[in-house]
Design a protein around this motif. Sequence first.
Motif, PDB file in Angstrom:
ATOM      1  N   LEU A   1       0.828  -1.114   0.126  1.00 10.14           N
ATOM      2  CA  LEU A   1      -0.128   0.204  -0.035  1.00 10.14           C
ATOM      3  C   LEU A   1       0.382   1.363   0.461  1.00 10.14           C
ATOM      4  O   LEU A   1      -0.243   2.673  -0.662  1.00 10.14           O
ATOM      5  N   HIS A   2       1.837   1.441   0.660  1.00  9.75           N
ATOM      6  CA  HIS A   2       2.501   2.672   0.528  1.00  9.75           C
ATOM      7  C   HIS A   2       3.255   2.717  -0.996  1.00  9.75           C
ATOM      8  O   HIS A   2       3.700   3.858  -0.696  1.00  9.75           O
ATOM      9  N   THR A   3       3.075   2.183  -2.048  1.00 11.02           N
ATOM     10  CA  THR A   3       3.723   2.116  -2.824  1.00 11.02           C
ATOM     11  C   THR A   3       2.646   2.763  -3.755  1.00 11.02           C
ATOM     12  O   THR A   3       2.853   3.516  -5.201  1.00 11.02           O
ATOM     13  N   LEU A   4       1.233   2.607  -3.375  1.00  8.37           N
ATOM     14  CA  LEU A   4       0.199   2.544  -4.163  1.00  8.37           C
ATOM     15  C   LEU A   4      -0.944   4.524  -3.873  1.00  8.37           C
ATOM     16  O   LEU A   4      -1.098   4.779  -2.692  1.00  8.37           O
ATOM     17  N   VAL A   5      -0.964   5.186  -5.036  1.00  9.32           N
ATOM     18  CA  VAL A   5      -1.429   6.306  -5.091  1.00  9.32           C
ATOM     19  C   VAL A   5      -3.122   5.116  -5.968  1.00  9.32           C
ATOM     20  O   VAL A   5      -2.630   5.518  -7.308  1.00  9.32           O
TER      21      VAL A   5
ATOM     22  N   LEU B   1      -6.040   7.103   4.292  1.00  9.24           N
ATOM     23  CA  LEU B   1      -7.132   6.494   5.341  1.00  9.24           C
ATOM     24  C   LEU B   1      -6.153   5.524   5.441  1.00  9.24           C
ATOM     25  O   LEU B   1      -6.253   4.717   4.610  1.00  9.24           O
ATOM     26  N   SER B   2      -6.297   5.397   6.817  1.00  8.01           N
ATOM     27  CA  SER B   2      -6.033   3.978   7.773  1.00  8.01           C
ATOM     28  C   SER B   2      -6.097   2.644   7.576  1.00  8.01           C
ATOM     29  O   SER B   2      -7.734   2.973   7.752  1.00  8.01           O
ATOM     30  N   VAL B   3      -6.054   1.768   7.699  1.00 11.26           N
ATOM     31  CA  VAL B   3      -6.288   0.366   7.154  1.00 11.26           C
ATOM     32  C   VAL B   3      -5.732  -0.833   8.439  1.00 11.26           C
ATOM     33  O   VAL B   3      -4.401  -0.336   8.249  1.00 11.26           O
TER      34      VAL B   3
ATOM     35  N   CYS C   1      -2.375  -9.341  13.374  1.00  4.03           N
ATOM     36  CA  CYS C   1      -3.319  -7.703  12.760  1.00  4.03           C
ATOM     37  C   CYS C   1      -1.914  -7.235  12.323  1.00  4.03           C
ATOM     38  O   CYS C   1      -0.506  -7.015  12.941  1.00  4.03           O
ATOM     39  N   VAL C   2      -1.991  -6.166  11.257  1.00  5.80           N
ATOM     40  CA  VAL C   2      -1.173  -5.798  10.009  1.00  5.80           C
ATOM     41  C   VAL C   2      -1.753  -4.537   9.830  1.00  5.80           C
ATOM     42  O   VAL C   2      -2.649  -4.872   9.523  1.00  5.80           O
ATOM     43  N   SER C   3      -1.174  -3.203   9.744  1.00  5.57           N
ATOM     44  CA  SER C   3      -2.236  -1.839   9.226  1.00  5.57           C
ATOM     45  C   SER C   3      -0.746  -1.242   8.522  1.00  5.57           C
ATOM     46  O   SER C   3       0.232  -1.375   8.895  1.00  5.57           O
ATOM     47  N   ASP C   4      -1.622  -0.353   7.556  1.00  6.33           N
ATOM     48  CA  ASP C   4      -0.776   0.395   7.038  1.00  6.33           C
ATOM     49  C   ASP C   4      -2.011   1.645   6.386  1.00  6.33           C
ATOM     50  O   ASP C   4      -3.113   2.045   7.265  1.00  6.33           O
ATOM     51  N   THR C   5      -1.789   2.321   5.383  1.00  3.79           N
ATOM     52  CA  THR C   5      -2.558   3.598   4.851  1.00  3.79           C
ATOM     53  C   THR C   5      -3.308   3.084   3.715  1.00  3.79           C
ATOM     54  O   THR C   5      -1.915   3.440   2.499  1.00  3.79           O
ATOM     55  N   LEU C   6      -3.832   3.530   3.015  1.00  2.00           N
ATOM     56  CA  LEU C   6      -4.709   3.734   1.614  1.00  2.00           C
ATOM     57  C   LEU C   6      -4.543   5.170   1.268  1.00  2.00           C
ATOM     58  O   LEU C   6      -5.483   5.987   1.562  1.00  2.00           O
ATOM     59  N   ARG C   7      -4.108   5.694  -0.152  1.00  2.92           N
ATOM     60  CA  ARG C   7      -4.450   6.333  -0.491  1.00  2.92           C
ATOM     61  C   ARG C   7      -4.795   7.265  -2.022  1.00  2.92           C
ATOM     62  O   ARG C   7      -4.323   6.120  -2.586  1.00  2.92           O
ATOM     63  N   PHE C   8      -5.908   7.839  -1.888  1.00  2.98           N
ATOM     64  CA  PHE C   8      -6.090   8.170  -2.713  1.00  2.98           C
ATOM     65  C   PHE C   8      -6.129   9.798  -3.582  1.00  2.98           C
ATOM     66  O   PHE C   8      -6.271  10.796  -2.616  1.00  2.98           O
TER      67      PHE C   8
ATOM     68  N   ALA D   1       2.584  12.182   0.793  1.00  2.00           N
ATOM     69  CA  ALA D   1       2.950  13.463   2.105  1.00  2.00           C
ATOM     70  C   ALA D   1       1.926  12.681   2.841  1.00  2.00           C
ATOM     71  O   ALA D   1       2.161  13.458   4.159  1.00  2.00           O
ATOM     72  N   LEU D   2       0.753  12.431   3.058  1.00  2.00           N
ATOM     73  CA  LEU D   2      -0.466  12.470   4.249  1.00  2.00           C
ATOM     74  C   LEU D   2      -0.077  11.136   4.986  1.00  2.00           C
ATOM     75  O   LEU D   2       0.427  10.429   4.424  1.00  2.00           O
ATOM     76  N   THR D   3       0.214  11.410   6.019  1.00  3.55           N
ATOM     77  CA  THR D   3       0.287  10.345   7.254  1.00  3.55           C
ATOM     78  C   THR D   3      -0.755  10.651   8.253  1.00  3.55           C
ATOM     79  O   THR D   3      -0.537  11.122   9.427  1.00  3.55           O
ATOM     80  N   PRO D   4      -1.938   9.720   8.219  1.00  2.00           N
ATOM     81  CA  PRO D   4      -3.276   9.777   8.833  1.00  2.00           C
ATOM     82  C   PRO D   4      -2.397   9.299  10.424  1.00  2.00           C
ATOM     83  O   PRO D   4      -1.316   8.389   9.995  1.00  2.00           O
ATOM     84  N   ASN D   5      -3.290   9.640  11.286  1.00  2.00           N
ATOM     85  CA  ASN D   5      -2.840   8.756  12.905  1.00  2.00           C
ATOM     86  C   ASN D   5      -3.385   6.802  12.827  1.00  2.00           C
ATOM     87  O   ASN D   5      -4.486   6.806  11.989  1.00  2.00           O
TER      88      ASN D   5
END
Length: 322
Positions: free
Chosen positions: A87-91, A211-213, A225-232, A245-249
């Motif tokens: 996910l960190h490579t994707l938008v 968006l945190s997921v 459990c594993v966490s990451d971030t979706l970016r749009f 550049a966004l880094t949600p909690n």
Amino acid sequence: MMKRMSAFNMARALSALFVGIAVSVAVLLPAFADDPLTQHVDSSEQVVREETTIERGHVDLGPKIVDSKPEILARDDSGETPIWRPLHTLVFRVSDSGKLQVPSDPSYSFLHAHEGEPYWVIPQTQNPRVVWLGWNTQDPELIKVMGSGATMTLGNLQGPGKAWLFLQDGAFGAPTVLYDSSTSSQSDIWVEANTHVHANWAFSAPGAYALSVRWCFGDKETPQCVSDTLRFVVGDGAKVEEARALTPNALAASLKEETDTAKPQAPREQGGNSEYLIYGVICLALSVLAFIVVSHRTKKSKKQIEQAREDVLRDFGAESDV
């Protein structure tokens, strides 16, 4: 007959306004040749770790076991061969081709919009001009260890507007909201094992979103459990760099950690066991006092009842004499 035809025409018009959203139920259906949710995920599919932006084609979010460890990856099926991407490579870009008008149907009131206002939508059924984002729990190695299913949690949102995830049941069924950034900080979505699902992702304004997921599966007592971030990036003018550049909690790394944070235990360092002794003595004293009060009131009530009974008998006797 005329009323029935009028209702039918109104339903058709509503469907046209929100084309791509009102669709068949997004669950894993029995295997039919023309069912777009029927797919086979192979254990040999490769993981590609390079930055990219996906604007069209089929992509599924989901946990995958890589080198004996779980990761949240996106299975990119937009090319000739399916590949998995971190996910960190994707938008994901939701272009203006996905812009729709909110219908007048009150079942869409959760969108907090007036009729005709534009929203940007990744639809539940595929629109070839917009990315088609779903989720799956079909990685063969994951199925071996996940048990009956997994929990996908959508949490903190960063962006210029609000976001929703909802299912549409049938052509004219009411939407089922799975996530609403305007009313809840996070939502848990249960996903059965070996399942492929699509739903509607809606955004209220153009711009960059994150968006945190989190995915959790396995033993109920000690889930993995594993966490990451979706970016749009929403809209043709939104910039990919802003989304990166966004880094949600981040969501809690585990369900236990989240529970402990939400419901902290009372500290035991100050007071030690003497604190519990004091609480015990106070509770005992209150219990004894309550017992005395109740007993006194009970005795008093009995006397009042007996007195009332005598009064009734006396009055009844007096009336009988008459």
